[in-house]
Design an enzyme around this catalytic site. Structure first.
Site: not given
Ligand code: NAD
Length: 290
Positions: A217, A246, A264
């Site tokens: 993000r 965005e 994105h």
């Molecule tokens: P996920 O929930 O599987 O993994 C996120 C990880 O972050 C978890 O293991 C959690 O424990 C950890 N976390 C939470 N707070 C934390 C902190 N303060 N410090 C360290 N670690 C922390 O999510 P994911 O499927 O891997 O997706 C991650 C992020 O990617 C999503 O939240 C979303 O914002 C983003 N995303 C972006 C796109 C894009 O189009 N670019 C698409 C999908 C997801």
């Protein structure tokens, strides 16, 4: 029931949703909608929820629910669901493509060739093999990226506040990830804890010239401070798919050196749009018990 399909999905999704109710893409019908289906573009905020007295279910085709006012929806008795499992591979492949593109100067090479230049001496490459990748957040997307980085001979370390161990990375402290990594890839959700975590103070603790990849993000980084670090060389590169605003009109990243920008598109692979469709149909089947 009226199902409002607010954002763009795979072309076959409207046909697949038709058996569940009356499908509309006309946002002026929000007041009639029982179900709203969104991706990233449409924000389901308090104002939209107030316009939708019949709304019972919001489905976000995607990972985070930070584009939805979940607390307000819950207060109103509206269920909120997402499809966290679908997008991991699509996003991990984009992050990996960015990590390959930066040290190989793929974009500069292509652009300069088309300007009639031959920068054979100037475009010095480095290899990923033997370098350290630091993952911030070790969830679904980070795991897919770790598998690919290891196949390229990278050492993979990771910090996750809530995941103590992993079969795919050496788990360590955030300070150690910052201090030891040649590449840092961000995979945390946007929360009060992660907002602005990449800023001039955290960048000062990283290796000089580290390359940063952001597919999570835009608000996780302080954009002005990242752009300044690119200009003074503390950061060797910043590849990002996501922005504080965005599209990022007027962003300092548009003119910063060694910034690699995509609009994105992390979740926008053909295959993922089909998977998102499958997940949404599954959610609606459960909701209507059809
Ligand atoms: P996920 O929930 O599987 O993994 C996120 C990880 O972050 C978890 O293991 C959690 O424990 C950890 N976390 C939470 N707070 C934390 C902190 N303060 N410090 C360290 N670690 C922390 O999510 P994911 O499927 O891997 O997706 C991650 C992020 O990617 C999503 O939240 C979303 O914002 C983003 N995303 C972006 C796109 C894009 O189009 N670019 C698409 C999908 C997801």
């Amino acid at each position: 029931m009226v199902i409002l399909l607010a954002d763009a999905f795979a072309p076959d999704l409207p046909g697949r949703l038709a058996p569940f109710g009356e499908l509309s893409t006309d946002m002026s019908r929000v007041g009639e909608a029982e179900v709203i289906i969104v991706r990233s573009k449409t924000k389901v905020d308090k104002a939209m929820i107030d316009k939708a007295p019949k709304l019972k279910y919001i489905i976000r085709g995607g990972v985070g629910v930070d584009t939805i006012d979940v607390d307000y929806a819950k207060q109103k008795g509206i269920a909120v669901d997402n499809t966290p499992e679908a997008s991991s591979l699509a996003v991990a492949e984009l992050a990996f493509a960015m990590m390959l593109a930066m040290p190989n100067h793929i974009v500069e090479a292509d652009v300069s060739m088309k300007q009639g230049k031959w920068l054979k001496k100037e475009l010095e490459r480095t290899e990923l093999g033997g370098r350290t990748l630091g993952l911030v957040g070790m969830g679904r997307i980070a795991r897919e990226l770790a598998v690919r980085a290891k196949a390229f001979g990278m050492k993979v370390i990771a910090y996750d506040k809530y995941v103590p161990s992993s079969d795919l990375a050496t788990m360590t402290s955030l300070n150690e990830v910052y201090a030891s990594s040649d590449y840092i890839s961000l995979h945390v959700p946007l929360t009060d804890e992660t907002r602005g975590m990449i800023n001039s103070s955290s960048i000062a603790t990283m290796k000089k010239g580290v390359r940063l990849i952001n597919t999570c993000r835009g608000q996780v980084v302080k954009t002005d401070e990242v752009a300044a670090a690119l200009k003074d060389g503390r950061l060797g590169g910043y590849a990002t798919d996501v922005y504080e605003k965005e599209p990022p009109e007027g962003s300092p990243l548009l003119t910063a050196p060694n910034a690699l920008l995509t609009p994105h598109i992390g979740a926008s692979s053909e295959e993922n749009l089909l998977r998102l469709g499958d997940s949404i149909v599954d959610r609606l089947k459960k909701y209507t018990k059809k």
